[in-house]
Scaffold this motif. Structure first.
Motif, PDB file in Angstrom:
ATOM      1  N   ARG A 119       2.240   1.729  -3.445  1.00  0.00           N
ATOM      2  CA  ARG A 119       1.244   2.299  -4.360  1.00  0.00           C
ATOM      3  C   ARG A 119       1.098   3.802  -4.142  1.00  0.00           C
ATOM      4  N   GLU A 120       1.040   4.210  -2.872  1.00  0.00           N
ATOM      5  CA  GLU A 120       0.928   5.643  -2.569  1.00  0.00           C
ATOM      6  C   GLU A 120       2.148   6.400  -3.074  1.00  0.00           C
ATOM      7  N   GLU A 140       4.063   5.561  -5.535  1.00  0.00           N
ATOM      8  CA  GLU A 140       4.006   5.592  -7.001  1.00  0.00           C
ATOM      9  C   GLU A 140       3.035   6.665  -7.480  1.00  0.00           C
ATOM     10  N   GLU A 141       1.902   6.818  -6.785  1.00  0.00           N
ATOM     11  CA  GLU A 141       0.942   7.863  -7.148  1.00  0.00           C
ATOM     12  C   GLU A 141       1.540   9.253  -6.932  1.00  0.00           C
ATOM     13  N   GLU A 156       0.837  -1.207   0.000  1.00  0.00           N
ATOM     14  CA  GLU A 156       0.000   0.000   0.000  1.00  0.00           C
ATOM     15  C   GLU A 156       0.872   1.258   0.000  1.00  0.00           C
TER      16      GLU A 156
END
Length: 104
Positions: free
Chosen positions: A52-53, A55-56, A49
């Motif tokens: 992912r954050e 990467e965003e 998670e």
């Protein structure tokens, strides 16, 4: 007694010792092992998670960088165009095409 066919007594004691070892493992070792596996699984899920954050956020930063780069290119092009305009206003004839003034 044959190695391939155990006696009833040997079979009984092997089953009893297996049961005791299994009970001790089930009572003390298995909960610790399953807890460690569950903790590791939770750690991996949280790490995914967070990745992912990150990467965003990186994608957002890249978009901002691209916008800044485009703005800088526009400013550069306008400055170059302004410089060319000022040069043309101050020097209407290119220097290389002017005739030398000292020629007789």
């Amino acid at each position: 007694m044959s190695l391939l066919i155990p006696d009833i007594g040997l079979l009984f004691w092997m089953t009893l010792s297996f049961g005791i070892v299994f009970f001790i493992l089930a009572k003390f070792a298995f909960p610790v092992i399953t807890g460690a596996i569950e903790n590791r699984s939770n750690y991996i899920l949280h790490s995914l998670e967070a990745a992912r954050e990150a990467e965003e956020r990186l994608a957002g930063i890249n978009r901002e960088a691209e916008q800044i780069r485009e703005k800088a290119n526009k400013e550069y092009n306008s400055m170059v165009a302004e410089a060319v305009e000022v040069k043309n206003r101050l020097l209407p004839t290119p220097v290389s095409r002017q005739k030398p003034k000292f020629a007789k």
